[in-house]
Design a protein around this motif. Structure first.
Motif: not given
Length: 692
Positions: A302-308
């Protein structure tokens, strides 16, 4: 010689002017019931007087007639006629049909009055239905029938609904072979053959309750409250030609959708449309399904996403909601329950806070070109999108020379320092798959977030205690978990200065419900601990020799016991500025779920039961009803829906006893096929790593 049978004589009848009639004091009816005098007067105005009055001549002191007659039987009809006279709709001298009892009769006036009311038999519901049906067939509308009999149109609709019931079942009801409630339950379906088949089944069963009949008649349908129906919408389903089955006698939550094929087609069409919108975001692939099996992301990274981050407006909104929530809770801190409108407002605030706290993730477009998303239907009828999963073949390849990376053989630069998170899942086959960032399961979030934080902590404290006890009783699982922890520490984390950075930090449970200290797992852990403590030598060197001399079974049992104190399955709400993130807590709970599944943890066997004190009195009325509905069905839940919260909680405790129901936070996901395989793979991985 045959004895002659005496013949009876009937009282004579005649028309008597209304102004010569008076109401008798011998009339036994004192309490008002049935139609009002006004309604009866309107009925007489419409159709005339259908039943004569029973009268007696009024005599003077010498026993002679006065020309006046008293009415001991038919008082309500007399009052209705009197009202019509006052309204100028009936002349004072209008002739009234009367049955005249002779003067000096041995039958008392009270006797006549009582007999007229007691001997009268109410119309059978089936006769009422047939009469309504005949009137309908002769041209009267349902509204006209309702107006003629001073009933609501819904009553007429309900009675006419019995036309959908098989004649065979109507005959059984007519002969008192079934109750009216059972007959009404059959009216939910128009299929006479299925109705008769269901009756043949329930007639041989001890349980013939209406809800059983309804459940059998609707088993091939879909409730309007089903997630699929909520996702598509009833209007869309009806527009596509889908029929709906309704129940006019019971609350049906919108009815039952009779064509699941149409519904599923509409669901998939809407999911595919949503998937195209998701694909337009820039993902390499999008997979769509009504639902995906548990663990479908296991083989994916799973790629890393940044919380908006929250905008200024959203931050202000969140602070205002929390302030309002605290104000309401402080104001009603001493109240047994919230007023309905306050309870509803708190629910709205909780949902609004949850919507603001659940931040969407933003992904790097470069990462999105090699990753994809899963689109499916969530359990609450909303769209569920799981983004950022990478197929194994799309992952960056590792360099041939292990020295090109770190000491563990990974290219730290290529992974931007994220190899530790990559290794957390997938090293032993027992996790959720090789994920750079652990996948957060929407179902678990949706199921736990709405509960108050303290209650959720108490529930998971109970679960932690039970899990510790189960862990200590299973050395094989304990050793597997221990080795799993050690392998992660050795191969994917920087080792410490000590000769062995392996330790157990006892997990304190300061927040718990009152019933937990005396529970089965608490007693078992205390007893086990005292037993080992009694056997331990006091000197450290003697302790090492004592452990070294134990047989393998005892060593494994002691290992499992000691490790059990470090098992942590606690839910905690972490501050945004804390050293431990909420994502870490979520990951801990996922691993605790895996451990609970491997141990086949059963909280019912551990002794947890839903009570007013530990759960039902701590949640909203909606959650109480949800628990009863899941355990006992919609019919039972509806029976307590009208109660105040304290009464509802107490009644729910009684209904849930012996049902096996558990809150979502205490349920164990059963994985009989996966667990043994995962453990076996874990052993193979450890051997392979050791061989390297």
């Amino acid at each position: 010689m045959a004895t002659a049978i005496p013949k009876i004589s009937l009282s004579s009848s005649c028309d008597i002017p209304f102004n010569r009639l008076v109401l008798s004091q011998s009339n036994v009816r004192r309490v008002k019931s049935g139609l009002s005098i006004d309604e009866l007067a309107r009925d007489i105005e419409r159709r005339g007087l259908l039943q004569s009055l029973n009268v007696r001549p009024v005599l003077d002191g010498e026993g002679a007639g006065t020309g006046t007659y008293e009415v001991p039987a038919g008082g309500r009809r007399f009052r209705a006629l009197e009202l019509l006279v006052k309204q100028k709709k009936l002349a004072k001298t209008a002739p009234v049909p009367c049955v005249v009892r002779e003067a000096g009769s041995a039958i008392l006036a009270e006797d006549d009055s009582l007999a007229e009311n007691v001997q009268r038999v109410a119309l059978h519901p089936l006769d009422q239905f047939r009469a309504f049906r005949d009137m309908l067939e002769k041209g009267m509308s349902e509204e006209e029938i309702a107006a003629a009999f001073f009933v609501a149109p819904s009553v007429v609709k309900q009675r006419l609904r019995l036309m959908t019931v098989s004649d065979k079942l109507l005959e059984i009801y007519e002969q008192d072979g079934m109750r009216l409630e059972q007959l009404m339950a059959f009216s939910i379906s128009d299929d006479h053959a299925r109705q008769e088949q269901v009756w043949e089944i329930v007639a041989q069963s001890h349980n013939r309750e209406p809800y059983v009949i309804r459940r059998m008649l609707t088993e091939k349908t879909v409730r309007a409250s089903d997630a699929r129906a909520r996702f598509v919408g009833l209007d869309t389903y009806l527009a596509a030609g889908g029929p709906i089955m309704r129940d006019l006698f019971e609350a049906d939550d919108g009815g039952w959708l009779q064509d699941p094929a149409i519904l599923d087609r509409l669901v998939m069409e809407k999911l595919h449309t949503a998937a195209e919108d998701i694909r337009a975001e820039g993902w390499k692939w999008v997979e769509t399904a009504l639902s995906f099996p548990w663990g479908h992301t296991r083989q994916f990274a799973e790629i890393d996403g940044m919380e908006v981050p929250l905008s200024d407006e959203e931050t202000a909104r969140l602070e205002a909601l929390r302030a309002e929530q605290e104000t309401i809770e402080a104001e009603y801190a001493q109240a047994d329950e919230y007023p309905d409108e306050v309870d509803a407002r708190l629910g709205e605030i909780e949902q609004a806070i949850l919507a603001l706290e659940e931040r969407p993730l933003a992904f790097d477009p470069a990462d999105m070109t090699r990753a994809g998303a899963f689109v499916s239907l969530a359990s609450d009828g909303t769209l569920q999108v799981e983004r950022g999963f990478v197929l194994p073949e799309d992952m960056p390849t590792e360099p041939d020379d292990a020295d090109a990376g770190g000491a563990d053989g990974y290219d730290h630069a290529a992974y931007d320092g994220r190899d530790e998170r990559l290794a957390d899942d997938g090293d032993d086959g027992g996790g959720e798959g090789n994920s750079i960032v652990p996948a957060v399961e929407p179902d678990e979030e949706d199921g736990t977030k709405p509960l108050p934080d303290r209650l959720l902590t108490e529930l998971t404290a109970w679960r932690t205690l039970a899990l510790q006890d189960a862990f200590a009783c299973n050395p094989h699982i304990a050793l597997t978990e221990f080795l799993h922890t050690l392998v992660r520490d050795v191969y994917w984390q920087t080792p410490g200065a000590d000769c062995l950075e392996a330790y157990v930090r006892e997990i304190a449970l300061p927040v718990h419900s009152p019933d937990m200290p005396g529970s089965v797992p608490a007693h078992a852990l205390r007893q086990r601990n005292e037993g080992w403590k009694h056997d331990l030598p006091e000197d450290e060197n003697a302790l090492w020799r004592w452990i070294d001399g134990l047989d393998d079974t005892s060593r494994m049992a002691l290992l499992a016991h000691c490790l059990s104190f470090g098992v942590n399955a606690l839910y905690e709400r972490m501050p945004s500025y804390g050293a431990v993130s909420q994502r870490s807590v979520t990951e801990r709970l996922k691993r605790a779920d895996r451990l609970a599944s491997a141990l086949s943890l059963d909280m019912l066997e551990a002794g947890w039961l839903p009570t007013v004190e530990n759960y039902l009195g701590r949640v909203t009325k909606a959650r109480i009803l949800q628990a009863v509905r899941e355990a006992r069905g919609d019919e039972v839940a509806e029976r307590i829906a009208h109660l105040k919260k304290p009464d509802m909680a107490r009644e729910a405790e009684r209904l849930l006893e012996g049902s096996g129901w558990l809150p979502e936070a205490l349920r164990t996901i059963e994985r009989p096929d996966d667990t043994s395989a995962d453990i076996a793979v874990a052993g193979e991985d450890v051997e392979a790593i050791a061989a390297e």
